[in-house]
Motif scaffolding. Sequence first.
Motif, PDB file in Angstrom:
ATOM      1  N   GLY A  65       4.444  10.853   1.261  1.00 28.04           N
ATOM      2  CA  GLY A  65       4.570  10.132   1.497  1.00 28.04           C
ATOM      3  C   GLY A  65       4.845   9.143   2.147  1.00 28.04           C
ATOM      4  N   SER A  66       4.417   7.830   2.324  1.00 28.03           N
ATOM      5  CA  SER A  66       5.049   6.618   2.542  1.00 28.03           C
ATOM      6  C   SER A  66       4.330   5.305   2.518  1.00 28.03           C
ATOM      7  CB  SER A  66       4.235   6.870   4.120  1.00 28.03           C
ATOM      8  OG  SER A  66       2.843   6.776   4.606  1.00 28.03           O
ATOM      9  N   SER A  67       5.505   4.325   2.100  1.00 24.76           N
ATOM     10  CA  SER A  67       4.049   2.840   1.814  1.00 24.76           C
ATOM     11  C   SER A  67       4.200   1.413   3.261  1.00 24.76           C
ATOM     12  CB  SER A  67       4.814   2.865   1.046  1.00 24.76           C
ATOM     13  OG  SER A  67       6.518   1.933   1.337  1.00 24.76           O
ATOM     14  N   ALA A 115       0.988  -1.234   0.243  1.00 27.48           N
ATOM     15  CA  ALA A 115      -0.229  -0.061   0.195  1.00 27.48           C
ATOM     16  C   ALA A 115       0.838   1.084   0.005  1.00 27.48           C
ATOM     17  CB  ALA A 115      -1.137  -0.148   0.945  1.00 27.48           C
ATOM     18  N   SER A 116       1.050   2.590  -0.733  1.00 26.20           N
ATOM     19  CA  SER A 116       1.085   3.318  -1.018  1.00 26.20           C
ATOM     20  C   SER A 116       0.658   4.593  -0.712  1.00 26.20           C
ATOM     21  CB  SER A 116       2.139   3.230  -2.495  1.00 26.20           C
ATOM     22  OG  SER A 116       2.818   2.081  -2.103  1.00 26.20           O
ATOM     23  N   TYR A 117       1.246   5.778  -0.380  1.00 23.07           N
ATOM     24  CA  TYR A 117       0.638   7.057  -0.280  1.00 23.07           C
ATOM     25  C   TYR A 117       1.578   8.163  -1.121  1.00 23.07           C
ATOM     26  CZ  TYR A 117      -0.469  11.878   1.395  1.00 23.07           C
ATOM     27  OH  TYR A 117      -1.013  12.732   1.302  1.00 23.07           O
ATOM     28  N   SER A 118       1.477   8.965  -2.175  1.00 23.84           N
ATOM     29  CA  SER A 118       1.952   9.361  -2.586  1.00 23.84           C
ATOM     30  C   SER A 118       3.066  10.591  -1.776  1.00 23.84           C
ATOM     31  CB  SER A 118       1.670   9.383  -4.226  1.00 23.84           C
ATOM     32  OG  SER A 118       0.597  10.765  -4.426  1.00 23.84           O
ATOM     33  N   GLY A 119       2.160  11.318  -1.503  1.00 22.29           N
ATOM     34  CA  GLY A 119       1.686  12.313  -0.297  1.00 22.29           C
ATOM     35  C   GLY A 119       0.861  13.546  -1.380  1.00 22.29           C
ATOM     36  N   ASP A 120       0.984  14.626  -0.613  1.00 22.34           N
ATOM     37  CA  ASP A 120       0.672  16.024  -1.428  1.00 22.34           C
ATOM     38  C   ASP A 120       1.656  16.963  -1.196  1.00 22.34           C
ATOM     39  OD1 ASP A 120      -0.108  16.908   1.582  1.00 22.34           O
ATOM     40  OD2 ASP A 120      -2.311  16.498   0.641  1.00 22.34           O
ATOM     41  N   ASP A 121       0.649  18.548  -1.191  1.00 17.42           N
ATOM     42  CA  ASP A 121       2.136  19.483  -0.523  1.00 17.42           C
ATOM     43  C   ASP A 121       2.204  20.016   0.253  1.00 17.42           C
ATOM     44  OD1 ASP A 121       3.635  21.574  -1.937  1.00 17.42           O
ATOM     45  OD2 ASP A 121       1.375  23.229  -2.009  1.00 17.42           O
ATOM     46  N   VAL A 122       2.211  19.097   1.628  1.00 16.75           N
ATOM     47  CA  VAL A 122       2.258  19.107   2.458  1.00 16.75           C
ATOM     48  C   VAL A 122       2.397  18.189   3.277  1.00 16.75           C
ATOM     49  CG1 VAL A 122       1.107  19.488   5.212  1.00 16.75           C
ATOM     50  CG2 VAL A 122       0.101  21.274   3.297  1.00 16.75           C
TER      51      VAL A 122
END
Length: 451
Positions: free
Chosen positions: A413-415, A403-410
């Motif tokens: 990211g993490s996985s 599972a991956s979260y790419s992150g944003d302007d704040v």
Amino acid sequence: MVKFVIVAPYYETATQLWSPFLKGWVANELKKRGVEPVVLWGDDAVPDKFNQAIQDPDVKGVLGVMHGNEEEATGQNYVTILWKGMPIPDTMKDDVIAPVSCLVGKDLMPWLAQQGIPYTVGEITEYWFTAEDKPRQGNDPEEDQLLKFYLYAEYTFWFRLAEGFDTGTAYQMMIQEYDRQIQLASQVDAETAYWLGVDKENRKAWGNPQYIVYPKGVKTNINVDIRTTRLPKDKTDTITVTGKVTAEDNSIPQGQVIVRINDRQDTIQLTDDGTFIDTQIFQWDKNEEITYNIQVVYTGFHDDKVYMPSHYETQVKVEPVYIPTVLKITNVETSRDQSLVNFNIAGVLMDKDGNPLQLRQVEVDVANGEILRYTVITDTDGKFKLQADKSYPPLQTKATITASYSGDDVYQGSSDTVIAKFPPNWDVIKVILAAIGGGIAILLIILSSIL
């Protein structure tokens, strides 16, 4: 007290557009810097009032907007105020003269410098400017979205003189500001940018570039410490400027400093020990490196002792800051129906402090062999769930789930990755074993017949 005479006629289109900003914004900005403006507005922009004003020995500069030609500059209703060949009173021989006027740089301004005027600035061609369609109140250049570019550029010269810079430095800073305003104007109006460039190239100076308008006094210095903090969740940068004004004779200066960060400024009174602190907060739209131009100006102080103005300039860069996140696959349940494996996947996305991140997009890969990718959205508790089906060979009993979260302007990211286990396809295996067993029985029959 240093004074500047501001000639501000008001009688036709050009002066009606420009002069309100002389009476309002320019005069106020000079006051903030410890200079007293003497405004000759409208019908006061005439020779008698001008001659009376420059008799004051505290007057150290003449600025304003005037119609002109090669040998003269005019005030209200085109009446001549400055001209080539005029008598130069002694009280005028310590005045910097730099009007906004057509053609006066051809003969008049060079001639005045030859007569002992310490420094002059003038246009060697016509001075052109663009503006919106009607006069404004004049308290803020932003009232006119075209004229403002000329005002910011031109009056940099006078503001820097008021801050204690010498004439040559103030002139160069004005030219640099013209360049900056040209770049800004090019994003708004090409014609405005063009005429700013023409004005800049033809705005010349004569005289002593080391001349300072302030009377002699105790030299001062500003010691500054700058701290920056970026809060990505609030989308703000906080810049704190602390410092101390010191005097060459070790006495403690009085008065105030102007702290200017980009186009924003605060006026801060010095404490009893000459220190100051100013905090400004800036909102931003994109989490990227931002450069802040910082200027601290001590405006000087006149009492029993004269403290000279001083200044400090620098730039600080604030780098992007992202909040770390934690993505965890909290549970994977599997079941198998022949070749098809069913996955029930659950997880959660949080920031570094354990606060849930809701409505964030998470990519889930079910791997080993062909990768199947799914997109899920976290709920108000930062949790997500996914049901997925994938075919596997009969003997395969493990799969990689990422599972991956790419992150944003704040947020960063993490996985997270786990290995999911499931049983083999027993139905197929039984058939294979049965086939293998039948083959062995036939072989035994053949061997027995041979023997």
